[in-house]
Structures are given as structure tokens and as C-alpha cells.
Design an enzyme around this catalytic site. Structure first.
Site, PDB file in Angstrom:
ATOM      1  N   GLU B  47       0.829  -1.219   0.000  1.00 44.65           N
ATOM      2  CA  GLU B  47       0.000   0.000   0.000  1.00 44.65           C
ATOM      3  C   GLU B  47       0.859   1.263   0.000  1.00 44.65           C
ATOM      4  O   GLU B  47       0.631   2.181  -0.780  1.00 44.65           O
ATOM      5  CB  GLU B  47      -0.930   0.026   1.227  1.00 44.65           C
ATOM      6  CG  GLU B  47      -1.988  -1.070   1.261  1.00 44.65           C
ATOM      7  CD  GLU B  47      -2.933  -1.055   0.066  1.00 44.65           C
ATOM      8  OE1 GLU B  47      -3.014  -0.021  -0.615  1.00 44.65           O
ATOM      9  OE2 GLU B  47      -3.571  -2.085  -0.182  1.00 44.65           O
ATOM     10  N   ASN B  51       1.392   3.883  -3.114  1.00 43.69           N
ATOM     11  CA  ASN B  51       1.035   5.297  -2.940  1.00 43.69           C
ATOM     12  C   ASN B  51       2.173   6.216  -3.378  1.00 43.69           C
ATOM     13  O   ASN B  51       1.941   7.227  -4.037  1.00 43.69           O
ATOM     14  CB  ASN B  51       0.683   5.573  -1.476  1.00 43.69           C
ATOM     15  CG  ASN B  51      -0.749   5.177  -1.149  1.00 43.69           C
ATOM     16  OD1 ASN B  51      -1.522   4.804  -2.029  1.00 43.69           O
ATOM     17  ND2 ASN B  51      -1.097   5.244   0.124  1.00 43.69           N
ATOM     18  N   ARG B 105      -8.867   3.705  -8.107  1.00 45.13           N
ATOM     19  CA  ARG B 105      -8.362   3.572  -6.736  1.00 45.13           C
ATOM     20  C   ARG B 105      -9.576   3.690  -5.820  1.00 45.13           C
ATOM     21  O   ARG B 105     -10.550   4.379  -6.148  1.00 45.13           O
ATOM     22  CB  ARG B 105      -7.349   4.673  -6.379  1.00 45.13           C
ATOM     23  CG  ARG B 105      -6.163   4.826  -7.310  1.00 45.13           C
ATOM     24  CD  ARG B 105      -5.482   3.565  -7.732  1.00 45.13           C
ATOM     25  NE  ARG B 105      -5.064   2.691  -6.634  1.00 45.13           N
ATOM     26  CZ  ARG B 105      -4.391   1.562  -6.816  1.00 45.13           C
ATOM     27  NH1 ARG B 105      -4.072   1.161  -8.023  1.00 45.13           N
ATOM     28  NH2 ARG B 105      -4.050   0.830  -5.793  1.00 45.13           N
TER      29      ARG B 105
HETATM   30  N1  LIG Z   1       2.972   9.086  -0.971  1.00 44.27           N
HETATM   31  C1  LIG Z   1       1.953   9.919  -1.259  1.00 44.27           C
HETATM   32  N2  LIG Z   1       2.170  11.087  -1.904  1.00 44.27           N
HETATM   33  C2  LIG Z   1       1.159  11.931  -2.210  1.00 44.27           C
HETATM   34  N3  LIG Z   1      -0.138  11.678  -1.912  1.00 44.27           N
HETATM   35  C3  LIG Z   1      -0.436  10.532  -1.267  1.00 44.27           C
HETATM   36  C4  LIG Z   1       0.585   9.597  -0.906  1.00 44.27           C
HETATM   37  N4  LIG Z   1      -0.011   8.563  -0.265  1.00 44.27           N
HETATM   38  C5  LIG Z   1      -1.320   8.843  -0.230  1.00 44.27           C
HETATM   39  N5  LIG Z   1      -1.603  10.024  -0.829  1.00 44.27           N
HETATM   40  C6  LIG Z   1      -2.934  10.671  -0.933  1.00 44.27           C
HETATM   41  O1  LIG Z   1      -3.810  10.080   0.021  1.00 44.27           O
HETATM   42  C7  LIG Z   1      -4.969   9.547  -0.615  1.00 44.27           C
HETATM   43  C8  LIG Z   1      -5.436   8.306   0.117  1.00 44.27           C
HETATM   44  O2  LIG Z   1      -4.493   7.241   0.016  1.00 44.27           O
HETATM   45  P1  LIG Z   1      -4.998   5.732   0.128  1.00 44.27           P
HETATM   46  O3  LIG Z   1      -3.858   4.822  -0.100  1.00 44.27           O
HETATM   47  O4  LIG Z   1      -5.763   5.589   1.391  1.00 44.27           O
HETATM   48  O5  LIG Z   1      -6.049   5.622  -1.074  1.00 44.27           O
HETATM   49  P2  LIG Z   1      -5.750   5.545  -2.646  1.00 44.27           P
HETATM   50  O6  LIG Z   1      -4.331   5.262  -2.907  1.00 44.27           O
HETATM   51  O7  LIG Z   1      -6.319   6.757  -3.282  1.00 44.27           O
HETATM   52  O8  LIG Z   1      -6.635   4.271  -3.083  1.00 44.27           O
HETATM   53  P3  LIG Z   1      -6.232   2.731  -2.815  1.00 44.27           P
HETATM   54  O9  LIG Z   1      -5.046   2.707  -1.914  1.00 44.27           O
HETATM   55  O10 LIG Z   1      -7.447   2.141  -2.169  1.00 44.27           O
HETATM   56  O11 LIG Z   1      -5.973   2.154  -4.136  1.00 44.27           O
HETATM   57  C9  LIG Z   1      -4.560   9.327  -2.049  1.00 44.27           C
HETATM   58  O12 LIG Z   1      -5.661   9.332  -2.942  1.00 44.27           O
HETATM   59  C10 LIG Z   1      -3.594  10.485  -2.300  1.00 44.27           C
HETATM   60  O13 LIG Z   1      -4.296  11.666  -2.586  1.00 44.27           O
HETATM   61 MG   LIG Z   2      -3.314   3.764  -1.924  1.00 43.82          MG
END
Ligand SMILES: Nc1ncnc2c1ncn2[C@@H]1O[C@H](COP(=O)(O)OP(=O)(O)OP(=O)(O)O)[C@@H](O)[C@H]1O
Ligand SMILES: [Mg+2]
Lengths: 102, 156
Positions: B47, B51, B105
């Protein structure tokens, strides 16, 4: 991914045979949409028996296929969820949209 | 304090996700975790790394760094990028919050990390990058056996 179509029931079984992460999900998505469009099934069952790893990419994938299935008038089901995969799906609430069967 | 330490760096290609989680799991296996504990660690790493690649760097190329430490009974994992950063961390952590719904996502990444690890800490500065630090206690085998014994006894 292995696909099998049962004409008489208009049932498409898609057996996922790889891990599901952001990298491989692109290929699985392409293949699933292709098969669903090709057969126009009434029901699609995703079989997770051979899936040894899945992260949140799997949730997005299933929600996407759920929307696509609605467009072509098909119902979705899932089968053979391992405990870790089940936990991830439970957290996301997706089990309310897509039932699991044995 | 720490019994062991490792560092890993790779470029932000999604084909590296499997390599990253397997490497951390192999390092964690020194604590003799159960299959479930190992699966939890793999998922949480996947995860955070995903990200960094898809949100942190988006389409650009950058470097994802992983550092990990082992104590007697705990693994600590730090995953960082020098990508675009997160504006509102509290909001980002909310279940189902995603800035990339068009990429299919689901916004469950942080929720999964928090449920599969004991502790998750997120630091981020817009324009500079993001660092996720997670830890998980791995019970020594004897304690697990004891727990199992207790459960067996209470079931009978
Ligand atoms: N390393 C990162 N850099 C920039 N933004 C991030 C980062 N990690 C998370 N985010 C932001 O936080 C939000 C939520 O992250 P999360 O992993 O919970 O969901 P997601 O990646 O959008 O979906 P999923 O993980 O379910 O595929 C993301 O949509 C993004 O906007
Ligand atoms: Mg994610």
C-alpha cells in the site's frame, strides 16, 4: 487469468491466476473487460482460488468491473476468497455489492 | 536497541512493487512471524509503496526508499518518497478518500495499513515528499503456543 464461458447459463468464470497489485491489475482489467464484452454474460464469477496476494488495487478493480457489469446487464459474484483477501473486501464494504458464493 | 537494520532504494516503477514487499517480508521473517503476520506486512508495504509511485511521483520518475529495523519482537518499516506530498493527512487517511477515482483507486490504502499494522504514522510536506512509518509486534513463538493452548482449553 483463465476464462471459461458456459453458454447455456450465460455464465462467465474468470479465474485470476496471479497476485493482484497495481502493476498486474492493469493486465487483469484489460482481460476481464475483453472477456465480458466478448461473451455478454448474465453472470460473472471471479475465482480467487489462485490469488496468493492482493492489496487495495483489488478493491478498485472489482468496483470497476461492477460498474461495467451493470452496463452490460450482468451480475457479479466472487468465490474462494482467502482470509486476508476477505478481510480487505470486508473493510471496503464491497461484499454488500458483490456476493460471495462457494 | 535494534538487532538488525536494512535499507532499500528503487525507482518508482510499479513493476518494483512485488520486489519491495517480498524483500521486506524476507527481512521480517527473521522474527519468525506467522503466515498471517507476514501477509499483513506484505500488504501494508504494498500500500505505502504503491502510494509513493502513483500519488507521490504520479507519472514522473523518482526514488522510493525503504528502511526497516528489527528489535526483539517488533518490525519498524519506513517508506518514503520525494514526491508531491499530501495536503491534508487526516483527510487522506479517511476510508474511501481518494484523489484518483478515475484510476480505479478505492481510497482504502491507509485504512488497510492501519488495520494490518499496530501503528502507522504519516509525515508529509507538500512539494517535498511523504514518509510513512509503520510498526508491528511479532509475538515470539512460545507466546503464540501459549495463546493457542489457552484457546484450546477454553473451547473444551
Ligand atoms: N505518498 C503519497 N504522496 C502523495 N499523496 C499521497 C501519498 N499517499 C497517499 N496520498 C494521498 O492520500 C490519498 C489516500 O491514500 P490511500 O492509499 O488511502 O487511497 P488511494 O491510494 O487513493 O486508493 P487505494 O489505496 O485504495 O488504491 C490518495 O488518494 C492520495 O491523494
Ligand atoms: Mg493507496
Amino acid at each position: 487469468m483463465e476464462s471459461k464461458f458456459y453458454e447455456e447459463d450465460k455464465l462467465l468464470v474468470l479465474k485470476i491466476t496471479s497476485e493482484i497489485d497495481d502493476y498486474v491489475v492493469q493486465e487483469i482489467r484489460r482481460k476481464a473487460d475483453y472477456e465480458m464484452e466478448r461473451y455478454m454474460p448474465r453472470k460473472v464469477v471471479f475465482d480467487f482460488d489462485n490469488v496468493t496476494f492482493m492489496d487495495s488495487s483489488g478493491i478498485g478493480f472489482l468496483i470497476g468491473r461492477y460498474k461495467f457489469a451493470n452496463i452490460i446487464g450482468a451480475k457479479l459474484e466472487m468465490t474462494n476468497l482467502g482470509s486476508s483477501i476477505k478481510r480487505i473486501f470486508e473493510m471496503s464494504g464491497i461484499l454488500k455489492l458483490i456476493p460471495t458464493v462457494d | 536497541m535494534f538487532n538488525n537494520e536494512m535499507k532499500l532504494e528503487f525507482i518508482s516503477k510499479s513493476s518494483n512493487e512485488a520486489f519491495a514487499r517480498v524483500a521486506v517480508a524476507a527481512f521480517a521473517s527473521q522474527l519468525d512471524p506467522t503466515i498471517e503476520e507476514l501477509a499483513d506486512i506484505k500488504t501494508a508495504v504494498s500500500e505505502a509503496v504503491t502510494n509513493s509511485i502513483i500519488h507521490g511521483y504520479e507519472k514522473k520518475q523518482g526514488v522510493v526508499k525503504i528502511s526497516s529495523w528489527l528489535t526483539e519482537n517488533e518490525i519498524i518499516i519506513e517508506i518514503s518518497d520525494k514526491g508531491k506530498g499530501i495536503e491534508n493527512i487526516e483527510m487522506a487517511k479517511e476510508p474511501l478518500y481518494t484523489t484518483k477515482p478515475n484510476l480505479e483507486r478505492s481510497g482504502m490504502g491507509f485504512t488497510i495499513m492501519e488495520s494490518f499494522m499496530d501503528k502507522v504514522d504519516v509525515e508529509s510536506i507538500v512539494g517535498l515528499g511523504t514518509k510513512v512509518t509503520m510498526s508491528k509486534t511479532i509475538k515470539p513463538k512460545e507466546e503464540k503456543d501459549e495463546d493457542e493452548f489457552k484457546m484450546l482449553m477454553s473451547n473444551n
